[in-house]
Design a protein around this motif. Sequence first.
Motif, mmCIF file in Angstrom:
data_model
loop_
_atom_site.group_PDB
_atom_site.id
_atom_site.type_symbol
_atom_site.label_atom_id
_atom_site.label_comp_id
_atom_site.label_asym_id
_atom_site.label_seq_id
_atom_site.Cartn_x
_atom_site.Cartn_y
_atom_site.Cartn_z
ATOM 1 N N GLY A 32 -23.330 -14.433 -18.815
ATOM 2 C CA GLY A 32 -24.058 -14.324 -18.116
ATOM 3 C C GLY A 32 -23.577 -13.780 -16.628
ATOM 4 N N ARG A 63 -22.090 -18.687 -22.428
ATOM 5 C CA ARG A 63 -23.294 -17.448 -22.347
ATOM 6 C C ARG A 63 -23.429 -18.084 -21.180
ATOM 7 N NH1 ARG A 63 -26.657 -15.047 -25.782
ATOM 8 N NH2 ARG A 63 -27.912 -15.041 -24.692
ATOM 9 N N PRO A 68 -27.055 -11.824 -22.548
ATOM 10 C CA PRO A 68 -26.978 -13.091 -21.665
ATOM 11 C C PRO A 68 -27.081 -12.676 -20.134
ATOM 12 C CG PRO A 68 -24.969 -13.015 -22.840
ATOM 13 C CD PRO A 68 -24.835 -12.633 -23.469
ATOM 14 N N SER A 69 -27.705 -13.380 -19.296
ATOM 15 C CA SER A 69 -27.926 -13.122 -18.147
ATOM 16 C C SER A 69 -29.153 -14.441 -17.567
ATOM 17 C CB SER A 69 -29.056 -11.625 -17.700
ATOM 18 O OG SER A 69 -30.344 -12.433 -16.892
ATOM 19 N N TRP A 70 -28.471 -14.474 -16.024
ATOM 20 C CA TRP A 70 -28.382 -15.798 -15.951
ATOM 21 C C TRP A 70 -30.719 -16.232 -16.253
ATOM 22 C CZ3 TRP A 70 -24.812 -16.413 -11.391
ATOM 23 C CH2 TRP A 70 -23.525 -17.094 -12.081
ATOM 24 N N PRO A 73 -28.531 -22.591 -15.541
ATOM 25 C CA PRO A 73 -28.608 -21.389 -15.250
ATOM 26 C C PRO A 73 -29.133 -21.178 -13.837
ATOM 27 C CG PRO A 73 -29.915 -20.920 -17.867
ATOM 28 C CD PRO A 73 -29.256 -22.742 -16.547
ATOM 29 N N THR A 89 -23.486 -9.816 -16.085
ATOM 30 C CA THR A 89 -25.253 -8.812 -16.165
ATOM 31 C C THR A 89 -24.622 -8.965 -14.515
ATOM 32 O OG1 THR A 89 -25.229 -9.971 -18.168
ATOM 33 C CG2 THR A 89 -26.983 -8.897 -16.832
ATOM 34 N N SER A 90 -24.992 -10.548 -13.379
ATOM 35 C CA SER A 90 -25.087 -10.638 -12.664
ATOM 36 C C SER A 90 -24.445 -9.776 -11.051
ATOM 37 C CB SER A 90 -25.130 -12.113 -12.376
ATOM 38 O OG SER A 90 -26.607 -12.687 -13.253
#
Lengths: 299, 306
Positions: free
Chosen positions: A94, A90, A246-248, A269, A97-98
């Motif tokens: 993630g 994840r 998922p994002s951190w 994370p 995403t970031s």
Amino acid sequence: MADASIPPEPLIVPESGPSVLHQLAQRKLALLGLLIILICVGGAIFAKWLAPFDPFEQFFDGLTIEGAPLPPNAAFWFGTDLLGRDLFSRILYGAQTSLLIGLVANGAALFIGTLVGVTAGYFRGMIGAVLMRFTDLMMAFPALLLAICLAAIFSPSLWIVAMVIAFVNWVQTARVIFTQTSSLAERDYIAAEKTLGAGHGRILFKHILPHLIPTLIVWGTLGISTTVLLEATLSFLGIGVQPPVPSWGNIIFENQTYFQSAPWLVFIPGAAILLLALAFNLVGDALRDILDPTQQGRD
Amino acid sequence: MAAYILRRLVQSALILLGVSFITFVLLYVLPADPVRQIAGRSATAATVESIRQQLGLDQPFLVQYGNYLWNLVQGDFGRSYLQKTEVAELLVSRLPATLLLLVAAIGCELLIGLPLGIIAALNRGKAIDNGLMLTSFLTVSAPQFVVALLLLFVFAVKLGWFPIGGYGTFAHLVLPALTLGILGSGWYSRIMRSSMVDVLRADFIRTARAKGLGRRKVILGHALPNAILPIIAMIGIDIGLFMSGIVVVESVFGWPGIGQLAWQAIQRVDIPIIMGVTLVSACGIVIGNLIADLISPLIDPRIKLR
């Protein structure tokens, strides 16, 4: 047409010393930053192959018999989350995403900031005054509060979050670019170009924008750090990127109530966010030292 | 000076007017309907309409904004949609907690940041300087909520030294103030360092050394008082930064200030409260910048008021 008479200017202010990348590589902290960025970008791009598990799969053996998440172990390197999903996988996804939000939101913020700053600095007059007063106004806005408000109100998605961040983050860039553009527009060679009959388009794209590139590189790099932190904050409050993507930040949001019994779900994370923001700050700061002549000799 | 202050006050008032307008526009066009929130899901169309009328939300935008402003200049921030209380009352009851945190946080930032900056400047170029500057980068790159949760985990959960959240005693104040203090200390230490480095190069320091003063006297008596000046202006700007970041730390620690108030209001689309907190925060930012601009020429005559 003045094109033939004036040789085009080199794109970046000529550097007498070694190249920017070479200078960057000589700074230990910048090198550390570059390394972290490379790892993150690599992890994000190759997440599909690097991730040991599917980030969405809820493993039966990913939870204890009591249903609690597993701490880091040989099978699940970073442990598992509340639903028994692999945290390492994840985190890798993630990163996508970031970084995506970092690039998109920051790119948009840079674009708006440059557009506003250049327009106000070059054309001045009524438009310039209005634009800069609006920028002043935005400076007085509690930025995070505004972002939270907007993100909460619009149903959050990755793109909305990116746009919200861009909307609150362009202000600094606009101010810096405005100052630079207005000082550039005063220079003699711009006046000479105008006398020779060059249009606004030519002056802007050939003589003003190229000089702004070093500043944009510096602010672009530092801005990613701000963006990553803002995205994480919005996601942590539950109004950023929405699970199950998922994002951190939203990994921490999903698991924060259990941070006493499963601290790794918050702090791994958290460390990832910190490292990525740190990396862009380190590189951006080094770039500022290298590219900004006014900063030279200060340390 | 008086003319300058007057002009800046007028400017500030205009900026606040602008902030109120933009916030109002944003809240006006928002897709979430506050009336639905108040009426609940099972409300009939007629009930919804009557609530809308009661709140004046059926009127055109400019009329609504005009009414809001007219009430605002009379000190009336409107009434909360859901809590049925005056927003001004809520703000007044919540502000002391936020101000207390503000003072404690800035105190922590200075207490951590200044000594680190001075130590770094005195050891310029050495390993300790590099280490401290890396630390300052770390603190400015850390997400507020992660630091908050980390402090909670170590000092409240594991060691049990401080309560896990809430308000009332000195012990409640320590962790939220420390969170903000750690995060902000990086800026102060970097400014303190570069200011101290500049001052240490100045001629009067060489003179002080030449006349045989001890190192301690030169640093504490001559360098520090001059180097600390930029910090004072920085505090003004910091008030603005604080106001804008207050939401997260107050909600993590359950600190009953205006940040928590704002967060609860945002979740319930309680527009009058959101408007009120935004305006109060913007006020804080404007006042902070004003302080910074007014103090700068006093401490450095080379800076002229414009």
